[in-house]
Structure formats: structure tokens, C-alpha cells
Design a protein around this motif. Structure first.
Motif, PDB file in Angstrom:
ATOM      1  N   ALA A   1      23.686 148.123  92.072  1.00 25.90           N
ATOM      2  CA  ALA A   1      25.113 148.068  92.375  1.00 25.90           C
ATOM      3  C   ALA A   1      25.589 146.639  92.577  1.00 25.90           C
ATOM      4  CB  ALA A   1      25.409 148.913  93.618  1.00 25.90           C
ATOM      5  N   HIS A   2      24.785 145.828  93.255  1.00 27.88           N
ATOM      6  CA  HIS A   2      25.165 144.429  93.494  1.00 27.88           C
ATOM      7  C   HIS A   2      25.228 143.642  92.185  1.00 27.88           C
ATOM      8  CE1 HIS A   2      25.523 144.231  97.793  1.00 27.88           C
ATOM      9  NE2 HIS A   2      24.349 144.803  97.980  1.00 27.88           N
ATOM     10  N   LEU A   3      24.363 143.965  91.233  1.00 29.47           N
ATOM     11  CA  LEU A   3      24.385 143.259  89.953  1.00 29.47           C
ATOM     12  C   LEU A   3      25.661 143.565  89.171  1.00 29.47           C
ATOM     13  CD1 LEU A   3      20.663 143.685  88.813  1.00 29.47           C
ATOM     14  CD2 LEU A   3      21.809 141.538  89.414  1.00 29.47           C
ATOM     15  N   ARG A   4      26.223 144.748  89.381  1.00 29.01           N
ATOM     16  CA  ARG A   4      27.457 145.108  88.679  1.00 29.01           C
ATOM     17  C   ARG A   4      28.698 144.503  89.332  1.00 29.01           C
ATOM     18  NH1 ARG A   4      24.467 149.987  88.152  1.00 29.01           N
ATOM     19  NH2 ARG A   4      25.381 150.822  90.081  1.00 29.01           N
ATOM     20  N   ASN A   5      28.560 144.076  90.577  1.00 28.52           N
ATOM     21  CA  ASN A   5      29.671 143.411  91.271  1.00 28.52           C
ATOM     22  C   ASN A   5      29.047 142.384  92.213  1.00 28.52           C
ATOM     23  OD1 ASN A   5      32.104 142.664  92.413  1.00 28.52           O
ATOM     24  ND2 ASN A   5      32.180 144.421  93.800  1.00 28.52           N
ATOM     25  N   CYS A   6      28.690 141.233  91.667  1.00 35.36           N
ATOM     26  CA  CYS A   6      27.814 140.306  92.390  1.00 35.36           C
ATOM     27  C   CYS A   6      28.534 139.634  93.558  1.00 35.36           C
ATOM     28  CB  CYS A   6      27.267 139.247  91.444  1.00 35.36           C
ATOM     29  SG  CYS A   6      25.953 138.272  92.189  1.00 35.36           S
ATOM     30  N   ASN A   7      28.049 139.920  94.758  1.00 34.94           N
ATOM     31  CA  ASN A   7      28.582 139.288  95.966  1.00 34.94           C
ATOM     32  C   ASN A   7      27.448 138.917  96.909  1.00 34.94           C
ATOM     33  OD1 ASN A   7      27.744 141.792  96.736  1.00 34.94           O
ATOM     34  ND2 ASN A   7      29.570 142.324  97.924  1.00 34.94           N
ATOM     35  N   LEU A   8      26.284 138.587  96.318  1.00 35.62           N
ATOM     36  CA  LEU A   8      25.095 138.351  97.134  1.00 35.62           C
ATOM     37  C   LEU A   8      24.916 136.901  97.549  1.00 35.62           C
ATOM     38  CD1 LEU A   8      22.374 140.774  95.818  1.00 35.62           C
ATOM     39  CD2 LEU A   8      23.741 140.867  97.875  1.00 35.62           C
ATOM     40  N   CYS A   9      25.886 136.074  97.312  1.00 37.47           N
ATOM     41  CA  CYS A   9      25.880 134.742  97.918  1.00 37.47           C
ATOM     42  C   CYS A   9      27.321 134.440  98.303  1.00 37.47           C
ATOM     43  CB  CYS A   9      25.289 133.692  96.978  1.00 37.47           C
ATOM     44  SG  CYS A   9      26.458 132.969  95.804  1.00 37.47           S
ATOM     45  N   PRO A  10      27.542 133.460  99.142  1.00 35.22           N
ATOM     46  CA  PRO A  10      28.911 133.192  99.618  1.00 35.22           C
ATOM     47  C   PRO A  10      29.889 132.752  98.532  1.00 35.22           C
ATOM     48  CG  PRO A  10      27.294 132.274 101.113  1.00 35.22           C
ATOM     49  CD  PRO A  10      26.539 132.700  99.897  1.00 35.22           C
ATOM     50  N   ARG A  11      29.409 132.520  97.312  1.00 35.11           N
ATOM     51  CA  ARG A  11      30.339 132.202  96.229  1.00 35.11           C
ATOM     52  C   ARG A  11      31.227 133.404  95.897  1.00 35.11           C
ATOM     53  NH1 ARG A  11      30.224 126.620  95.427  1.00 35.11           N
ATOM     54  NH2 ARG A  11      28.068 125.893  95.365  1.00 35.11           N
ATOM     55  N   LEU A  12      30.690 134.617  96.129  1.00 28.99           N
ATOM     56  CA  LEU A  12      31.436 135.862  95.904  1.00 28.99           C
ATOM     57  C   LEU A  12      32.094 135.887  94.531  1.00 28.99           C
ATOM     58  CD1 LEU A  12      33.081 136.252  99.436  1.00 28.99           C
ATOM     59  CD2 LEU A  12      31.003 137.345  98.588  1.00 28.99           C
ATOM     60  N   CYS A  13      31.293 135.640  93.496  1.00 23.84           N
ATOM     61  CA  CYS A  13      31.830 135.607  92.135  1.00 23.84           C
ATOM     62  C   CYS A  13      32.426 136.946  91.730  1.00 23.84           C
ATOM     63  CB  CYS A  13      30.730 135.217  91.152  1.00 23.84           C
ATOM     64  SG  CYS A  13      30.061 133.560  91.423  1.00 23.84           S
ATOM     65  N   GLY A  14      31.783 138.045  92.163  1.00 20.35           N
ATOM     66  CA  GLY A  14      32.296 139.361  91.842  1.00 20.35           C
ATOM     67  C   GLY A  14      32.162 139.759  90.387  1.00 20.35           C
ATOM     68  N   VAL A  15      31.306 139.065  89.628  1.00 21.64           N
ATOM     69  CA  VAL A  15      31.177 139.366  88.200  1.00 21.64           C
ATOM     70  C   VAL A  15      30.188 140.506  87.981  1.00 21.64           C
ATOM     71  CG1 VAL A  15      31.705 136.995  87.560  1.00 21.64           C
ATOM     72  CG2 VAL A  15      29.315 137.685  87.854  1.00 21.64           C
ATOM     73  N   ASN A  16      30.320 141.181  86.859  1.00 24.91           N
ATOM     74  CA  ASN A  16      29.325 142.138  86.395  1.00 24.91           C
ATOM     75  C   ASN A  16      28.289 141.345  85.617  1.00 24.91           C
ATOM     76  OD1 ASN A  16      27.757 144.095  85.157  1.00 24.91           O
ATOM     77  ND2 ASN A  16      29.493 145.382  84.582  1.00 24.91           N
ATOM     78  N   ARG A  17      27.128 141.144  86.209  1.00 26.37           N
ATOM     79  CA  ARG A  17      26.146 140.260  85.598  1.00 26.37           C
ATOM     80  C   ARG A  17      25.488 140.860  84.364  1.00 26.37           C
ATOM     81  NH1 ARG A  17      23.098 137.459  90.727  1.00 26.37           N
ATOM     82  NH2 ARG A  17      21.702 136.748  89.069  1.00 26.37           N
ATOM     83  N   TYR A  18      25.780 142.121  84.062  1.00 21.99           N
ATOM     84  CA  TYR A  18      25.330 142.682  82.797  1.00 21.99           C
ATOM     85  C   TYR A  18      26.202 142.197  81.638  1.00 21.99           C
ATOM     86  CZ  TYR A  18      22.253 145.873  85.325  1.00 21.99           C
ATOM     87  OH  TYR A  18      21.261 146.392  86.111  1.00 21.99           O
ATOM     88  N   ASP A  19      27.422 141.722  81.974  1.00 20.62           N
ATOM     89  CA  ASP A  19      28.358 141.260  80.946  1.00 20.62           C
ATOM     90  C   ASP A  19      28.477 139.739  80.899  1.00 20.62           C
ATOM     91  OD1 ASP A  19      28.929 143.901  80.277  1.00 20.62           O
ATOM     92  OD2 ASP A  19      30.597 144.021  81.715  1.00 20.62           O
ATOM     93  N   LYS A  20      28.513 139.101  82.066  1.00 23.31           N
ATOM     94  CA  LYS A  20      28.650 137.647  82.103  1.00 23.31           C
ATOM     95  C   LYS A  20      28.009 137.112  83.370  1.00 23.31           C
ATOM     96  CE  LYS A  20      33.283 137.724  84.198  1.00 23.31           C
ATOM     97  NZ  LYS A  20      34.674 137.243  84.065  1.00 23.31           N
ATOM     98  N   THR A  21      27.906 135.809  83.464  1.00 19.92           N
ATOM     99  CA  THR A  21      27.262 135.192  84.621  1.00 19.92           C
ATOM    100  C   THR A  21      28.296 134.504  85.494  1.00 19.92           C
ATOM    101  OG1 THR A  21      26.851 133.116  83.436  1.00 19.92           O
ATOM    102  CG2 THR A  21      25.134 134.802  83.320  1.00 19.92           C
ATOM    103  N   GLY A  22      27.893 134.256  86.752  1.00 19.15           N
ATOM    104  CA  GLY A  22      28.747 133.541  87.688  1.00 19.15           C
ATOM    105  C   GLY A  22      28.283 132.106  87.855  1.00 19.15           C
ATOM    106  N   THR A  23      28.421 131.585  89.067  1.00 18.04           N
ATOM    107  CA  THR A  23      28.076 130.191  89.343  1.00 18.04           C
ATOM    108  C   THR A  23      26.614 129.884  89.052  1.00 18.04           C
ATOM    109  OG1 THR A  23      29.767 130.109  91.067  1.00 18.04           O
ATOM    110  CG2 THR A  23      28.074 128.404  91.122  1.00 18.04           C
ATOM    111  N   CYS A  24      25.732 130.838  89.333  1.00 22.72           N
ATOM    112  CA  CYS A  24      24.297 130.592  89.171  1.00 22.72           C
ATOM    113  C   CYS A  24      23.851 130.597  87.715  1.00 22.72           C
ATOM    114  CB  CYS A  24      23.483 131.615  89.953  1.00 22.72           C
ATOM    115  SG  CYS A  24      23.624 133.312  89.324  1.00 22.72           S
ATOM    116  N   LEU A  25      24.671 131.160  86.825  1.00 19.03           N
ATOM    117  CA  LEU A  25      24.389 131.207  85.381  1.00 19.03           C
ATOM    118  C   LEU A  25      23.175 132.072  85.030  1.00 19.03           C
ATOM    119  CD1 LEU A  25      24.997 127.429  84.515  1.00 19.03           C
ATOM    120  CD2 LEU A  25      26.623 129.320  84.410  1.00 19.03           C
ATOM    121  N   ILE A  26      22.823 133.029  85.894  1.00 19.96           N
ATOM    122  CA  ILE A  26      21.707 133.935  85.649  1.00 19.96           C
ATOM    123  C   ILE A  26      22.252 135.351  85.509  1.00 19.96           C
ATOM    124  CG2 ILE A  26      19.521 134.834  86.519  1.00 19.96           C
ATOM    125  CD1 ILE A  26      19.383 131.912  85.792  1.00 19.96           C
ATOM    126  N   GLY A  27      21.783 136.069  84.487  1.00 22.02           N
ATOM    127  CA  GLY A  27      22.270 137.412  84.223  1.00 22.02           C
ATOM    128  C   GLY A  27      21.627 138.456  85.102  1.00 22.02           C
TER     129      GLY A  27
END
Length: 374
Positions: free
Chosen positions: A64-90
Motif C-alpha cells: 500500500a505504501h508503494l502505491r502512495n509513497c509517504n515513507l519519508c518526510p518528503r511525502l512525495c505521494g507518488v505511485n512508485r509502480y508508475d513513477k519515482t519520487g525524490t529518491c528515484l527508486i521504483g
């Protein structure tokens, strides 16, 4: 440090004034140099205490967290199956730079056989002085699924005979780490898990790790907001670190050891002393003692060296270019010039004295006796 004396019978017979067959044993005192409240007879890793139902809930939460990434204070909120956030890791794999027994950790962590270190590529911070720049910033390494990662833990345990699995810079891949630990548990993993972090973690991340991590190893870097913005490229770093360190301690308590001197469970806080920023180190030590525990095991580190962007030639700004016949004034010739040097012994001592004054007493020092430094 606690010490206790144990009376043992020393085999020193006194024969001169006794009958030939009568032997008197004199008492002999020996210092054990142990700290009883932090000594474990044995230890079972926390992930073995999870029920099948709890393990299933952890897996579901990780996905669930990978589909709405909020596991660091950056709170990117991206779906990491589709695109990456600040960390650039899928989502489906993690990028790992090095997996090997490591002998560059605290003695109670590396022991005699080494710590089974897994260096993850990428990071949710952008520290300008990063001491692992090639790993954290350049994203070099191999891509591994959580299952493949868990199999590597087994190799480190069975072939490397390591004392623990040491997950280094894992803040941005916590869901995959959770899945890898649960998979390795099914394969027979039986050594403690270390979460080796920058302390830039969200409370949701620490909650997801509860029951899986045995030792939390946060590096509390800086204290002031202006410093974190300039050197870490992060807002609210200290506030976030304070929350996460308190949550870590609430889960595992103070650092505890088995009689072999190897840490098995608890919190170990690091602080890398920065040149010219020893006053922030002082504040961090005061906060730990006053808000977490005076029994926290602390490593005040002195190995800072200019790296990453520090000391590189500075590009002149257009606004700083002098007009013909004018004077542009003194300009820095290198980037981050204030930390472009090694630290001094006085800077280290200043932080150490502040820690001792605050009431902290468990430090990562070389033992001054023949016992274990625990």
C-alpha cells in the motif's frame, strides 16, 4: 558504567600450617566489567516473534505504501509502480551497491566476523558532504527484488557467518526491506536486523518496521533548520529526527548485549561532528539525554572529511561579476568553504563534554579494561 564483584574460589592451597590432606581455598575477587541492566542471556530476533497474521498485515501495508509513497518526510505521494519520487527508486526492485561482511562499524556491531552490510543506492537526503557519495548519490549498483534481497541475507548469515544484517541508508526502500525480511525469515534467517539510517524517517515508516528491526542506528546530523537546508537540502530535519529517534527507542529500548559483547537489541545514536558546527552537536546531546534516555548508547564520530560537493570550485554568479573598474569584493573560491577541512580535537572534545554534562555515559570508546565495552 556498572561494575560488580563476584567472589570466586581461587585455587591457592595453604599447606604450611595445615595437615597434609587438608587444603584451604582463599577467596579471589575479579571484575566482570558488565552492565547488568543491558546484558541478555540469549536473544531471539523480533521478526521471529511476529505471528503469521501480523506478517501478512506487514506485507499488505508495504504494498500500500508503494502505491502512495509517504515513507519519508518528503511525502512525495507518488505511485512508485508508475513513477519515482525524490529518491528515484521504483517499487519492484531496490538498487544495491555492496553486499558483504563489513568491519567498519562499532565494535559491538561488527564483532569478530563482521556486520552483514547491505549498502542501498539512492537516498532521501542530498547531503553536500555525503561520506558515501558514490553510493548514495550516483545510484550505482544492481537491481534486486525483495525476494532476491532476502536470499542475500541468508548468504551473509550462512556463508559470511556475520553477526547481523545491517541495512545501510534504507529510508527510501522501507517497503521492499519489510518484504525482504519476511521472505528471509521463511528461509531460516536468525540474526538481528539493523536499521542504519540518517534519522530522516517518517513515523509511518518506523511503525511499519516495528517487530522487524532489532537495532536502530540513526545518525542525528544537525540541529538548526538553516543548517539542514544548506547542508542536507531538507526542511525540518531536526524535528523529524527527534520524532523518529523517540519512536525507535519506544520500540527497542536502550542497547543490550549478549555476554560475547555483541549488540542484539536497542538504540545506538551516532553523531558525525562537523567542522564549525560543534554547538549543534552539543544541543543534540542535551536533547538525547533529556528527551530519550540518559542510557542511550552514543557514538560521537570524528571521521568527517571533505567529500561530495564540498571543496569543489565555485561557479561565479552573474550578479557577483564586477562592473568594469569596479570591485566585486571577496568571494568564496570553493563551495561550502566553511566545512572544507577536517575537524579538530577540540571540536570533538566539546561535543563529548556536553554529552557527559547532560548525563550520557554509554559511549563507543575503546575499553580501558580487559572486559567487554558494554
Amino acid at each position: 558504567m556498572y561494575s560488580q564483584r563476584v567472589v570466586r574460589a581461587a585455587r591457592i592451597p595453604i599447606r604450611n600450617s595445615l595437615p597434609a590432606r587438608s587444603v584451604q581455598w582463599l577467596p579471589h575477587r575479579r571484575k566482570l566489567h558488565l552492565a547488568p541492566p543491558f546484558l541478555l542471556d540469549d536473544y531471539i530476533p523480533r521478526y521471529h516473534l511476529l505471528s503469521a497474521i501480523d506478517a501478512s498485515k506487514k506485507r499488505s501495508a508495504a504494498y500500500a505504501h508503494l502505491r502512495n509513497c509517504n515513507l519519508c518526510p518528503r511525502l512525495c505521494g507518488v505511485n512508485r509502480y508508475d513513477k519515482t519520487g525524490t529518491c528515484l527508486i521504483g517499487a519492484e526492485t531496490v538498487k544495491v551497491n555492496v553486499i558483504a561482511p563489513h568491519f567498519g562499524e562499532e565494535p559491538c556491531i561488527q564483532g569478530h566476523h563482521g556486520s552483514g552490510s547491505v549498502f542501498f543506492s539512492g537516498c532521501n537526503l542530498r547531503c553536500v558532504f555525503c561520506q558515501n557519495y558514490d553510493i548514495a548519490h550516483k545510484r550505482n549498483g544492481q537491481d534486486l527484488t525483495p525476494e532476491e534481497l532476502g536470499e542475500w541475507y541468508i548468504k551473509l548469515q550462512n556463508v559470511g557467518n556475520v553477526h547481523n544484517i545491517n541495512l545501510i541508508t534504507p529510508e527510501h526502500v522501507v517497503p521492499q526491506v519489510v518484504l525482504s525480511i519476511l521472505h528471509a525469515r521463511e528461509l531460516g534467517l536468525n540474526v538481528p536486523i539493523i536499521y542504519n539510517t540518517s534519522a530522516f524517517d517518517s513515523l509511518a515508516s518506523i511503525e511499519l518496521l516495528d517487530g522487524l528491526v532489532d537495532i536502530y542506528l540513526p545518525d542525528f546530523k544537525v540541529w538548526k533548520g538553516t543548517t539542514s537546508k544548506r547542508l542536507l537540502k531538507a526542511d525540518n530535519y531536526a524535528e523529524t529526527a527527534m520524532e523518529s529517534v523517540k519512536a525507535m527507542h519506544a520500540q527497542v529500548g536502550d542497547l543490550c548485549f549478549t555476554p560475547d559483547g555483541i549488540a542484539k537489541k536497542g538504540l545506538l545514536v551516532r553523531h558525525l561532528v562537523m567542522p564549525g558546527y560543534e554547538s549543534e552537536g552539543q544541543e543534540i546531546m542535551k536533547w538525547i539525554a533529556g528527551n530519550v534516555s540518559k542510557d542511550v548508547f552514543v557514538n560521537i564520530m570524528e571521521q568527517y572529511h571533505p567529500d561530495a560537493h564540498v571543496g569543489k570550485p565555485k561557479r561565479p554568479r552573474r550578479s557577483a561579476v564586477a562592473e568594469p573598474g569596479g570591485d566585486a569584493g571577496p568571494q568564496e573560491t570553493v563551495r561550502y568553504e566553511e566545512i572544507n577541512r577536517h575537524i579538530t580535537q577540540e571540536e570533538i572534545s566539546t561535543v563529548r563534554r556536553a554529552a557527559e554534562k547532560a548525563g550520557l555515559w554509554r559511549f563507543c570508546d575503546s575499553p580501558k579494561h580487559d572486559g567487554f565495552n558494554i
